[in-house]
Design an enzyme around this catalytic site. Structure first.
Site, PDB file in Angstrom:
ATOM      1  CG  HIS A  11      -6.179 122.332  19.481  1.00 54.71           C
ATOM      2  ND1 HIS A  11      -5.369 121.895  20.722  1.00 54.71           N
ATOM      3  CD2 HIS A  11      -6.979 121.483  18.960  1.00 54.71           C
ATOM      4  CE1 HIS A  11      -5.993 120.266  20.275  1.00 54.71           C
ATOM      5  NE2 HIS A  11      -6.812 120.480  19.513  1.00 54.71           N
ATOM      6  CG  ASP A 149      -7.512 112.587  17.185  1.00 53.61           C
ATOM      7  OD1 ASP A 149      -8.143 111.717  16.679  1.00 53.61           O
ATOM      8  OD2 ASP A 149      -6.417 112.891  16.671  1.00 53.61           O
ATOM      9  N   GLY A 180     -12.930 110.460  21.278  1.00 54.00           N
ATOM     10  CA  GLY A 180     -12.439 111.606  21.518  1.00 54.00           C
ATOM     11  C   GLY A 180     -13.709 112.741  21.586  1.00 54.00           C
ATOM     12  CG  ASN A 320      -9.036 108.923  30.353  1.00 54.89           C
ATOM     13  OD1 ASN A 320      -9.004 108.429  31.229  1.00 54.89           O
ATOM     14  ND2 ASN A 320     -10.434 109.445  30.177  1.00 54.89           N
TER      15      ASN A 320
END
Length: 588
Positions: A11, A149, A180, A320
């Site tokens: 992505h 991640d 993540g 975050n």
């Protein structure tokens, strides 16, 4: 040396061009194709980077892909085969997908698409690219670098030491133990899309109390330094097409939230929630708090282990903003977060890692990235051409930027909403004053108006204040002195608002009294700074409501045609592109 970094196949595909160790251009493919989170080969982003850098494809010395697909598939295969018949079916489907998308041989695909010999094409590890994006863009000569991640090839967390132009990995955690994926599983449970809705969980958390955060935190075993283990009974990380949570999570917390279910009618403190929505808000707050505590513990261990007082962060979890602020404030360290901390940022990291490979500090000076304006910009002629194609004949032009700023500030003071497109596009997910929707933060009603009538998104979503840097500490719990590389400069830190800020700019203060602060310096964005300063002179408020220039479900506008289309479909009152100003009445 000209190095092209590429990230694609999962992505947020992207490309970045590094010339002699300096990032000269970077772009995310979705901004060009208008397909949200476009994962395909970033052909248009590559085209832009080459054009911006004045480099021909034949002059590229190295192309670097952001991951090792062999390792990635090995992890997929081992995970699938461990699950019996169901895993075999999943692996068969994955193989078909990999073959159709050319994932098994990315170097061959890159060679074919770019017309370059394979000897110029290489790959790096995913988390190595994350680490390089953070450290080599930072101003630090020495730092501890953490990447966090969902998952790379197999790693989910790494710790490295950055010194000069060298990065040395000293620790790693591997799948299925992932902070993540922990956050993403609860994102799915709370009714949001994974790899898209995590920031909505942060917004939802502001309405709740972290009543069960200790229970969630206890799922992590942090007993070994720079390592953790995540208990798996509540999760299903092996089949991305299924829920990422198991029946055990539903047994513990009740039925999952149905996507698009109404949640809250605004962001105001004291918003009344139904018992069901209170349950979801409290869980979101608990997930957020547990994530912060894990991040704090890992950074604390890394600082103690290395003695470094400077910390670099990358990976999707580094977006975050609440955790980032707590790391800086509670650990007393200086931090740098790459502005595109997610997978798109790996394009920059892959290129920088190759640019500095085998070099030393004396011969390869680094250029810190103290702004995120790495994307395309458009000339007055291009803006005018887009207006003509759209059939817009009525508009105003300003030869004097001071007159333009004064006109726009006056409209903002009258609570008009502005679509603002100026200069080079931002790199990363945050709108930093060049592709922004702007409004006065002076009334709580503006927050609801922009969410519902302009962005067409959930009414509980908060907005950020873009504030003159010299006034930030007066209005928010920011450090008194901020460096040009502080996370606040990239809208990557959430700070508590003062009583005065809550009273004077309620549209940018969330239900829990916090704001994701964006500090603006004149040397990095003079036109945007001058606009806020003029608004300050008119209203006494040194900040504007700032959100990305897009509608819900769409990428941020890339070109003038995109801005015109968004302007036409939304409730934005005035569009400003370069020196051109168009009022909604001009479209009639």
């Amino acid at each position: 040396m000209n190095v092209l970094g590429l990230s694609f196949g999962f992505h947020d595909a992207a490309a970045a061009l590094v010339v002699d160790g300096r990032v000269v251009a970077a772009g995310q493919e979705e901004r060009f194709t208008r397909r949200k989170h476009d994962a395909g080969f970033p052909a248009k982003a590559v085209e832009f980077c080459l054009r911006q850098g004045g480099v021909k494809i034949s002059e590229i010395d190295r192309v670097v892909f952001h991951e090792d697909t062999g390792l990635k598939f090995d992890r997929l295969a081992r995970s699938a085969l461990s699950r019996g018949r169901g895993g075999i079916a999943f692996l068969s489907k994955a193989c078909q997908h990999w073959v159709s998308d050319g994932k098994f041989f990315p170097k061959a695909l890159i060679s074919e698409r770019l017309g370059l010999p394979r000897r110029r094409i290489s790959s790096t590890r995913h988390h190595a690219a994350h680490a390089a994006s953070a450290f080599f863009c930072s101003p630090f000569d020495r730092a501890v670098v953490l990447t966090i991640d969902g998952i790379g090839e197999e790693e989910t967390f790494t710790v490295s030491i950055g010194e000069g132009t060298r990065l040395t990995k000293i620790a790693a955690v591997r799948f299925p133990h992932s902070l993540g994926l922990f956050y993403s599983a609860f994102t799915s449970y709370l009714g949001f899309e994974v790899n898209e809705g995590e920031y909505k969980v942060m917004g939802m958390a502001g309405f709740g109390e972290p009543v069960c955060w200790k229970e969630l935190f206890a799922l992590f075993d942090l007993s070994r330094p720079l390592d953790f283990r995540l208990r798996q009974e509540w999760f299903n990380f092996y089949d991305p097409e299924d829920h990422m949570y198991s029946g055990a999570m539903v047994d513990r917390f009740g039925p999952a939230r149905v996507p698009e279910t109404p949640f809250a009618l605004g962001c105001a403190a004291g918003s009344v929630l139904s018992p069901e929505n209170r349950r979801f808000a409290d869980l979101a707050a608990s997930v957020q708090r547990a994530t912060e505590e894990v991040m704090l513990g890992l950074v604390r261990q890394a600082v103690e282990r290395t003695g470094a007082r400077r910390v670099c962060l990358a990976g999707g979890v580094a977006l975050n903003s609440v955790a980032n602020a707590r790391i800086q404030s509670e650990l007393g360290v200086e931090i740098y977060v790459h502005p595109a901390a997610g997978d798109s940022g790996c394009a920059v990291g892959a290129a920088l890692g190759a640019a500095f490979a085998g070099t030393d500090r004396a011969h390869s000076p680094r250029t810190p990235l103290d702004h995120a304006y790495l994307g395309p910009e458009f000339s007055p002629a291009e803006v005018r051409a887009a207006l003509e194609v759209a059939g817009i004949r009525r508009y105003r032009t300003y030869d004097d930027s001071a007159a333009l700023v004064d006109t726009v500030a006056e409209r903002l003071a009258r609570h008009r909403v502005i679509g603002w497109m100026q200069g080079r596009e931002e790199w990363g997910p945050r709108a930093l004053g060049n592709r922004s929707i702007l409004a006065s933060p002076a009334t709580a009603a503006m927050q609801a108006l922009v969410n519902e009538k302009i962005k067409f998104r959930e009414p509980f979503r908060p907005f950020a204040p873009s504030i003159l840097m010299e006034h930030a500490a007066e209005c928010f719990a920011c450090p008194a002195e901020l460096s040009p590389h502080a996370p606040e400069c990239f809208m990557l830190a959430v700070r508590a608002a003062t009583a005065a800020a809550r009273a004077r700019m309620p549209a940018v203060v969330h239900a829990d009294g916090s704001s994701r602060v964006h500090t603006v310096r004149r040397d990095s964005n003079p036109l945007f700074y001058d606009l806020i300063a003029q608004f300050h002179r008119r209203t006494g408020i040194p900040a504007l409501l700032n959100t990305s220039f897009n509608l819900r479900g769409q990428p941020v506008v890339g070109a003038p045609a995109d801005a015109i289309e968004t302007f036409g479909y939304s409730g934005i009152d005035t569009l400003v592109m370069g020196s051109y100003l168009i009022d909604k009445e001009d479209l009639v």
